[in-house]
Design a protein around this motif. Structure first.
Motif, mmCIF file in Angstrom:
data_model
loop_
_atom_site.group_PDB
_atom_site.id
_atom_site.type_symbol
_atom_site.label_atom_id
_atom_site.label_comp_id
_atom_site.label_asym_id
_atom_site.label_seq_id
_atom_site.Cartn_x
_atom_site.Cartn_y
_atom_site.Cartn_z
ATOM 1 N N GLN A 193 0.882 -1.274 0.044
ATOM 2 C CA GLN A 193 -0.133 -0.136 -0.094
ATOM 3 C C GLN A 193 0.653 1.115 0.038
ATOM 4 O OE1 GLN A 193 -2.458 -0.712 3.583
ATOM 5 N NE2 GLN A 193 -4.229 -1.151 2.027
ATOM 6 N N THR A 194 2.136 1.175 -0.474
ATOM 7 C CA THR A 194 2.920 2.319 -0.214
ATOM 8 C C THR A 194 2.443 3.492 -1.271
ATOM 9 O OG1 THR A 194 4.392 1.444 -2.028
ATOM 10 C CG2 THR A 194 5.025 1.066 0.372
ATOM 11 N N GLU A 195 1.837 3.061 -2.180
ATOM 12 C CA GLU A 195 1.417 4.112 -3.445
ATOM 13 C C GLU A 195 -0.302 4.584 -3.121
ATOM 14 O OE1 GLU A 195 3.665 5.818 -5.053
ATOM 15 O OE2 GLU A 195 5.069 4.431 -4.232
ATOM 16 N N VAL A 196 -0.908 3.898 -2.021
ATOM 17 C CA VAL A 196 -2.088 4.229 -1.970
ATOM 18 C C VAL A 196 -2.399 5.251 -0.844
ATOM 19 C CG1 VAL A 196 -4.491 3.232 -0.997
ATOM 20 C CG2 VAL A 196 -2.713 1.833 -2.055
ATOM 21 N N ASP A 197 -3.230 6.363 -1.344
ATOM 22 C CA ASP A 197 -3.583 7.709 -0.649
ATOM 23 C C ASP A 197 -4.656 7.256 0.426
ATOM 24 O OD1 ASP A 197 -3.764 10.227 0.262
ATOM 25 O OD2 ASP A 197 -4.740 11.060 -1.656
ATOM 26 N N ILE A 198 -4.288 6.805 1.595
ATOM 27 C CA ILE A 198 -5.015 6.526 2.683
ATOM 28 C C ILE A 198 -4.105 6.895 3.967
ATOM 29 C CG2 ILE A 198 -6.443 4.778 1.690
ATOM 30 C CD1 ILE A 198 -4.597 2.611 3.224
ATOM 31 N N PRO A 199 -4.978 6.984 5.060
ATOM 32 C CA PRO A 199 -4.246 7.337 6.478
ATOM 33 C C PRO A 199 -3.420 6.142 6.566
ATOM 34 C CG PRO A 199 -6.439 8.036 6.542
ATOM 35 C CD PRO A 199 -6.462 7.363 5.215
ATOM 36 N N HIS A 200 -2.133 6.051 6.859
ATOM 37 C CA HIS A 200 -1.601 5.022 7.047
ATOM 38 C C HIS A 200 -1.181 4.535 8.612
ATOM 39 C CE1 HIS A 200 -0.789 3.838 2.870
ATOM 40 N NE2 HIS A 200 -0.483 5.015 2.561
ATOM 41 N N GLY A 201 -2.340 4.243 9.238
ATOM 42 C CA GLY A 201 -2.295 3.936 10.708
ATOM 43 C C GLY A 201 -2.334 2.520 11.015
ATOM 44 N N LEU A 202 -2.392 2.155 12.254
ATOM 45 C CA LEU A 202 -2.331 0.579 12.518
ATOM 46 C C LEU A 202 -3.859 0.242 12.242
ATOM 47 C CD1 LEU A 202 -0.726 0.615 16.217
ATOM 48 C CD2 LEU A 202 0.519 0.740 13.840
ATOM 49 N N VAL A 203 -4.042 -0.794 11.908
ATOM 50 C CA VAL A 203 -5.208 -1.328 11.184
ATOM 51 C C VAL A 203 -5.619 -2.510 12.166
ATOM 52 C CG1 VAL A 203 -4.871 -0.347 9.018
ATOM 53 C CG2 VAL A 203 -4.223 -2.730 9.540
ATOM 54 N N LEU A 204 -7.063 -2.464 12.239
ATOM 55 C CA LEU A 204 -7.800 -3.629 12.518
ATOM 56 C C LEU A 204 -8.595 -4.214 11.144
ATOM 57 C CD1 LEU A 204 -9.916 -4.260 15.777
ATOM 58 C CD2 LEU A 204 -10.977 -4.334 13.708
ATOM 59 N N ASP A 205 -8.530 -5.544 10.862
ATOM 60 C CA ASP A 205 -9.333 -5.944 9.521
ATOM 61 C C ASP A 205 -10.747 -6.613 9.918
ATOM 62 O OD1 ASP A 205 -7.053 -5.348 8.256
ATOM 63 O OD2 ASP A 205 -6.090 -7.318 8.208
ATOM 64 N N VAL A 206 -11.492 -5.962 9.314
ATOM 65 C CA VAL A 206 -13.013 -6.285 9.593
ATOM 66 C C VAL A 206 -13.632 -7.225 8.291
ATOM 67 C CG1 VAL A 206 -15.140 -5.686 10.111
ATOM 68 C CG2 VAL A 206 -13.262 -4.221 10.885
ATOM 69 N N PHE A 207 -13.780 -8.567 8.563
ATOM 70 C CA PHE A 207 -14.277 -9.201 7.208
ATOM 71 C C PHE A 207 -15.677 -9.528 7.317
ATOM 72 C CE2 PHE A 207 -9.755 -10.376 7.959
ATOM 73 C CZ PHE A 207 -9.477 -10.148 6.791
ATOM 74 N N PRO A 208 -16.371 -9.627 6.156
ATOM 75 C CA PRO A 208 -17.766 -10.060 6.455
ATOM 76 C C PRO A 208 -17.979 -11.505 6.125
ATOM 77 C CG PRO A 208 -17.099 -9.387 4.057
ATOM 78 C CD PRO A 208 -16.015 -9.204 4.859
ATOM 79 N N LEU A 209 -18.836 -12.209 6.955
ATOM 80 C CA LEU A 209 -18.993 -13.543 6.858
ATOM 81 C C LEU A 209 -20.463 -13.707 5.908
ATOM 82 C CD1 LEU A 209 -18.721 -16.203 8.185
ATOM 83 C CD2 LEU A 209 -20.567 -15.775 9.903
ATOM 84 N N ASP A 210 -20.138 -14.618 4.899
ATOM 85 C CA ASP A 210 -21.154 -14.647 3.709
ATOM 86 C C ASP A 210 -21.906 -15.920 3.830
ATOM 87 O OD1 ASP A 210 -21.354 -11.843 2.487
ATOM 88 O OD2 ASP A 210 -19.147 -12.259 1.992
ATOM 89 N N VAL A 211 -23.028 -16.099 3.259
ATOM 90 C CA VAL A 211 -23.775 -17.274 3.055
ATOM 91 C C VAL A 211 -23.090 -18.115 1.729
ATOM 92 C CG1 VAL A 211 -25.973 -18.376 2.851
ATOM 93 C CG2 VAL A 211 -25.734 -16.262 4.322
#
Length: 290
Positions: free
Chosen positions: A118-136
């Motif tokens: 993500q070095t070239e991605v324009d986002i706030p580069h902070g510490l992250v928590l990943d949130v995944f969806p649970l699908d059917v």
């Protein structure tokens, strides 16, 4: 400090400091979910760590949670409505933002961490928590294969890169598709269409659930839905955190004997980090980079 061309060398001391700072995001996220009656569960290494270590697995470098799809969609909507962004920001690729991820992340902007992809991605580069969806999962085998296809299309056009582990015909086909469909609006239409198709199945009409947005390996896993029908709690670094009531069945399906330590060579962090500064807010890093 390190150059972006290098990867951060994670000493045990630095990794532990990172882990403890990540807990603030988990607490903020849990409080938001509790206030809005949103369900989430610890998964993967975090859940194993809670059961085996009472917290982080010593070599783990992030926190992963999963939410049933309806709660996942409400999270984004309610977060915006309640203006919950501040120190902690919710990042999700949509018409307003591109993150390079195919799932939601909650970012702590008090610190700076840049992942190598993500070095070239324009986002706030902070510490992250990943949130995944649970699908059917659909019960029909044909419908399930179509769900794979729609998920791959969704992932390709949302992330807009060919995954590193996709070689051969699939990798070539992905590159061709991205070269043909170049416009941002067109790509947005494609991934939104794919998302509707891959998430259209109803829990009450099918037997299993899956993790479509966690990568090619995980999207093929199918869990009996009864695993997620109740909620249990585990202690994670002194915090009581929810997990699925069928956590033993879930972890055994995925990891086998999850209480046994993996081989030494696998006891390493799983993410490549290009830059890490646990003393500086990411907005200062982002401002210098621009």
């Amino acid at each position: 400090m390190n150059k972006l061309s290098e990867l951060v060398k994670m000493t045990p001391q630095l990794l532990r400091e990172l882990q403890l700072k990540q807990l603030d995001t988990l607490v903020y996220f849990k409080n938001f979910c509790d206030k809005n009656n949103l369900r989430f569960y610890l998964i993967g290494g975090c859940l194993i760590g809670a059961l085996r270590n009472g917290g982080f697995v010593p070599w783990d470098d992030d926190i992963d949670v999963i939410m049933p799809r309806p709660d996942y969609e409400k999270l984004h909507k309610l977060w915006k409505e309640q203006k919950a962004d501040g120190r902690f920001r919710l990042l999700k690729t949509d018409d307003e933002m591109f993150t390079g991820n195919i799932f939601i992340t909650i970012t702590d902007t008090n610190y700076t961490m840049v992942k190598a992809n993500q070095t070239e991605v324009d986002i706030p580069h902070g510490l992250v928590l990943d949130v995944f969806p649970l699908d059917v999962c659909p019960d029909s085998r044909f419908a399930r294969k179509m769900q794979y296809i729609w998920t791959m299309i969704y992932s390709l056009f949302l992330a807009q890169v060919v995954p590193e582990n996709h070689g051969g015909i699939m990798g070539l086909g992905s590159k061709i598709l991205l070269s043909i469909f170049r416009g941002k609006k067109l790509r947005n239409k494609i991934w939104r269409c794919a998302e509707r198709h891959m998430t259209k199945y109803k829990l009450e009409e099918n037997k299993c659930v899956t993790e479509l947005c966690a990568g090619p390996y995980w999207m093929k896993k199918e869990y009996p839905k009864h695993i997620y029908e109740g909620v249990d709690y585990v202690s994670f670094e002194g915090l009581e955190m929810p997990c699925m009531s069928g956590y033993d069945e879930y972890l055994t399906m995925v990891f086998g004997n999850y209480m046994e330590l993996p081989p030494k060579e696998k006891q390493v962090p799983h993410h490549d980090i290009a830059y890490l500064d646990l003393n500086t807010p990411c907005e200062e890093y982002d401002r210098k980079r621009k």
